[in-house]
Design a protein around this motif. Sequence first.
Motif, short mmCIF file in Angstrom:
data_model
loop_
_atom_site.label_atom_id
_atom_site.label_comp_id
_atom_site.label_asym_id
_atom_site.label_seq_id
_atom_site.Cartn_x
_atom_site.Cartn_y
_atom_site.Cartn_z
N ALA A 181 0.84 -1.20 0.00
CA ALA A 181 0.00 0.00 0.00
C ALA A 181 0.88 1.25 0.00
CB ALA A 181 -0.93 0.00 1.21
N GLN A 182 1.92 1.25 0.81
CA GLN A 182 2.83 2.41 0.86
C GLN A 182 3.54 2.61 -0.48
OE1 GLN A 182 5.06 1.16 4.31
NE2 GLN A 182 3.89 2.52 5.67
N GLU A 183 3.95 1.52 -1.11
CA GLU A 183 4.60 1.62 -2.43
C GLU A 183 3.66 2.25 -3.45
OE1 GLU A 183 6.02 -2.24 -3.65
OE2 GLU A 183 7.24 -2.45 -1.83
N GLN A 184 2.41 1.83 -3.43
CA GLN A 184 1.43 2.36 -4.39
C GLN A 184 1.10 3.83 -4.10
OE1 GLN A 184 0.43 0.96 -7.24
NE2 GLN A 184 1.82 -0.72 -6.76
N LEU A 185 1.05 4.20 -2.82
CA LEU A 185 0.84 5.61 -2.48
C LEU A 185 2.00 6.46 -3.00
CD1 LEU A 185 -0.58 5.66 1.17
CD2 LEU A 185 -1.70 6.49 -0.91
N ALA A 186 3.21 5.95 -2.85
CA ALA A 186 4.38 6.68 -3.34
C ALA A 186 4.32 6.81 -4.86
CB ALA A 186 5.66 5.97 -2.91
N ALA A 187 3.91 5.75 -5.54
CA ALA A 187 3.79 5.80 -7.00
C ALA A 187 2.72 6.81 -7.42
CB ALA A 187 3.47 4.41 -7.55
#
Length: 141
Positions: free
Chosen positions: A93-99
């Motif tokens: 989820a954090q990776e996708q928020l960063a993306a």
Amino acid sequence: MMHLEEITAAVELGRTGDREAARQQLTDLWNAAQDPQTRCAIAHYLADVQDETEDELRWDLQALEDVEDDGWLPSLHLNLADDYRRLGQVELAQEQLAAARAHLPGLPDGAYGEVIRAGLEHVAEALAAGSVQRLETSPSS
């Protein structure tokens, strides 16, 4: 050949509560679609009418696979972040928020950009709070 009116009508079915009919019509349209951009759009909408988060994730990933227009990326990554958050997969989820945030500079001003920016904040807040519940302001509602 597929018409935008058919896609719009199927999406409207989902918005008015007939998620089952919307799923069926959108699935039929997705199966008939030839070009990746149309498939991306339909998959993006199909994710929104799923009852299970795992199914929503599958369609959101399909939309990302078919994307050709970078303008879709903030929304697609936001939806994936929310899917992973609801599945308790915090790192993803954090990776996708960063993306999603990385693509914010390309968002237009106006209502669409505001919806995506607000959605990012809501998902980030829910993730920070450890919530796995569907948000009232869910990107897919």
